[in-house]
Write a protein that holds these residues in place. Structure first.
Motif, mmCIF file in Angstrom:
data_model
loop_
_atom_site.group_PDB
_atom_site.id
_atom_site.type_symbol
_atom_site.label_atom_id
_atom_site.label_comp_id
_atom_site.label_asym_id
_atom_site.label_seq_id
_atom_site.Cartn_x
_atom_site.Cartn_y
_atom_site.Cartn_z
ATOM 1 N N HIS A 93 -7.755 -7.110 4.581
ATOM 2 C CA HIS A 93 -6.501 -6.465 4.179
ATOM 3 C C HIS A 93 -5.642 -7.504 3.478
ATOM 4 O O HIS A 93 -5.402 -8.591 4.022
ATOM 5 C CB HIS A 93 -5.762 -5.900 5.385
ATOM 6 C CG HIS A 93 -4.430 -5.299 5.032
ATOM 7 N ND1 HIS A 93 -4.309 -4.053 4.456
ATOM 8 C CD2 HIS A 93 -3.155 -5.789 5.153
ATOM 9 C CE1 HIS A 93 -3.019 -3.790 4.254
ATOM 10 N NE2 HIS A 93 -2.300 -4.826 4.659
ATOM 11 N N VAL A 120 -13.770 -3.629 1.460
ATOM 12 C CA VAL A 120 -14.950 -3.545 2.314
ATOM 13 C C VAL A 120 -16.127 -4.039 1.488
ATOM 14 O O VAL A 120 -16.383 -3.516 0.394
ATOM 15 C CB VAL A 120 -15.219 -2.101 2.802
ATOM 16 C CG1 VAL A 120 -16.511 -2.047 3.582
ATOM 17 C CG2 VAL A 120 -14.063 -1.599 3.655
ATOM 18 N N ASP A 125 -7.043 -3.177 0.179
ATOM 19 C CA ASP A 125 -8.046 -3.280 1.235
ATOM 20 C C ASP A 125 -9.429 -3.388 0.621
ATOM 21 O O ASP A 125 -9.731 -2.720 -0.387
ATOM 22 C CB ASP A 125 -7.974 -2.059 2.151
ATOM 23 C CG ASP A 125 -6.676 -2.014 2.940
ATOM 24 O OD1 ASP A 125 -6.625 -2.615 4.012
ATOM 25 O OD2 ASP A 125 -5.703 -1.395 2.447
ATOM 26 N N GLU A 174 -17.987 -7.367 5.795
ATOM 27 C CA GLU A 174 -16.621 -7.859 5.995
ATOM 28 C C GLU A 174 -15.589 -6.842 5.545
ATOM 29 O O GLU A 174 -15.807 -6.095 4.585
ATOM 30 C CB GLU A 174 -16.435 -9.164 5.215
ATOM 31 C CG GLU A 174 -15.097 -9.842 5.408
ATOM 32 C CD GLU A 174 -15.034 -11.183 4.701
ATOM 33 O OE1 GLU A 174 -15.908 -12.048 4.972
ATOM 34 O OE2 GLU A 174 -14.134 -11.379 3.862
ATOM 35 N N TYR A 175 -14.455 -6.818 6.267
ATOM 36 C CA TYR A 175 -13.287 -6.014 5.890
ATOM 37 C C TYR A 175 -12.084 -6.938 5.770
ATOM 38 O O TYR A 175 -11.852 -7.779 6.648
ATOM 39 C CB TYR A 175 -13.000 -4.930 6.922
ATOM 40 C CG TYR A 175 -11.605 -4.337 6.768
ATOM 41 C CD1 TYR A 175 -11.317 -3.427 5.758
ATOM 42 C CD2 TYR A 175 -10.565 -4.738 7.615
ATOM 43 C CE1 TYR A 175 -10.040 -2.913 5.603
ATOM 44 C CE2 TYR A 175 -9.288 -4.216 7.478
ATOM 45 C CZ TYR A 175 -9.029 -3.307 6.461
ATOM 46 O OH TYR A 175 -7.766 -2.814 6.297
ATOM 47 N N GLY A 222 -8.719 -10.709 7.841
ATOM 48 C CA GLY A 222 -9.983 -9.969 7.809
ATOM 49 C C GLY A 222 -10.850 -10.277 9.015
ATOM 50 O O GLY A 222 -10.545 -11.148 9.835
ATOM 51 N N ASP A 240 -12.976 -1.190 -2.921
ATOM 52 C CA ASP A 240 -11.611 -1.559 -2.567
ATOM 53 C C ASP A 240 -10.664 -0.421 -2.925
ATOM 54 O O ASP A 240 -11.023 0.490 -3.679
ATOM 55 C CB ASP A 240 -11.189 -2.867 -3.236
ATOM 56 C CG ASP A 240 -11.316 -2.826 -4.747
ATOM 57 O OD1 ASP A 240 -11.808 -1.815 -5.293
ATOM 58 O OD2 ASP A 240 -10.925 -3.802 -5.410
#
Length: 254
Positions: free
Chosen positions: A212, A243, A241, A209-210, A193, A50
């Protein structure tokens, strides 16, 4: 003679028909396998990376004016900083599938070690510091399923546990060369996301997964450690953010 031969063949055919029918029944194709369903409760774990961005701003509040902000003027940027770190956590949720559509809700909690700093402008004798040690989300999910593959988007609320502090700059004697002011609290915001999940068995799945997370610009009052470094207001803009890769175990309902 021809009539006798025809009778023999017909009799043999009648005798053999039940056996042939039984043999055909035994060799009938198996019924089709049930279609995979994402419906059910699930729990899991995740890991990844992150990063955050923080903007510090000095507002013209009565507290800041009384604390000497008027000397250099208020309503100015004190600087900004970025940081990145590792991420690890757990999640739990529920999915319900209707034909190709999958709807659900999910809660996640993550631990991290994000910390950054910048030289406070225009004082140049102070340093602004930010640290985030855990964060989480509560979100709704909507996905498109193709058998064991699921593409989804999500959105909802987010929280972050932060510590904001002001310390003496290197070589500065203010506050004894150490901590001047600090505050610790939990900030709430929003999240959005997207991700992909694949079920490699009826119960186990893996995901990427991503996300914000936005926390807006909010006022933080840092409290002084010494009488000479009283409380002071900062408006701090924060985004995070994420990931991550994860694994889920689903308790199937059907």
């Amino acid at each position: 003679m021809k009539i006798a031969s025809f009778a023999v063949v017909a009799f043999a055919t009648l005798i053999g028909t039940p056996a042939l029918a039984a043999d055909m029944a035994l060799k009938a194709p198996p019924p089709p396998a049930p279609i995979f369903s994402w419906t059910g409760f699930y729990v899991g774990a995740h890991g990844g990376a992150d990063w955050f961005h923080k903007d510090w701003f000095v507002p013209a509040t009565p507290l800041d004016l009384a604390s000497g902000c008027s000397i250099v003027g208020c309503n100015f940027s004190a600087g900004s900083h970025n940081a990145s770190s590792w991420l690890a956590g757990v999640q739990a949720g529920f999915n319900y599938q209707i034909n190709w559509a999958v709807v659900g809700v999910e809660a996640q909690a993550s631990w991290t070690n994000l910390h950054g700093s910048n030289l406070d402008v225009p004082s140049v004798i102070l340093v602004d510091n930010s640290k985030t040690d855990n964060l989480g989300t509560i979100a709704g999910r909507f996905g498109v399923a193709v058998n064991q593959s699921l593409l989804y988007v999500k959105g909802g609320g987010a929280w972050a546990h932060d510590k904001f502090s002001v310390t003496a700059a290197p070589g500065s004697a203010i506050c004894g060369g150490g901590l001047c002011q600090s505050v610790t609290n939990t900030r709430w915001g929003w999240m959005a996301g997207l991700g992909w999940e694949y079920a490699f068995t009826n119960n186990w799945s893996a995901k990427l997964e991503y996300d914000h997370l936005g926390f807006g610009r909010k006022r933080e009052t840092v409290q002084g450690v010494f009488a000479s470094s009283g409380p002071f207001d900062y408006d701090i803009l924060q985004t995070v953010d994420l990931v991550k890769a994860g694994i889920n175990y689903r308790f199937s309902l059907r």
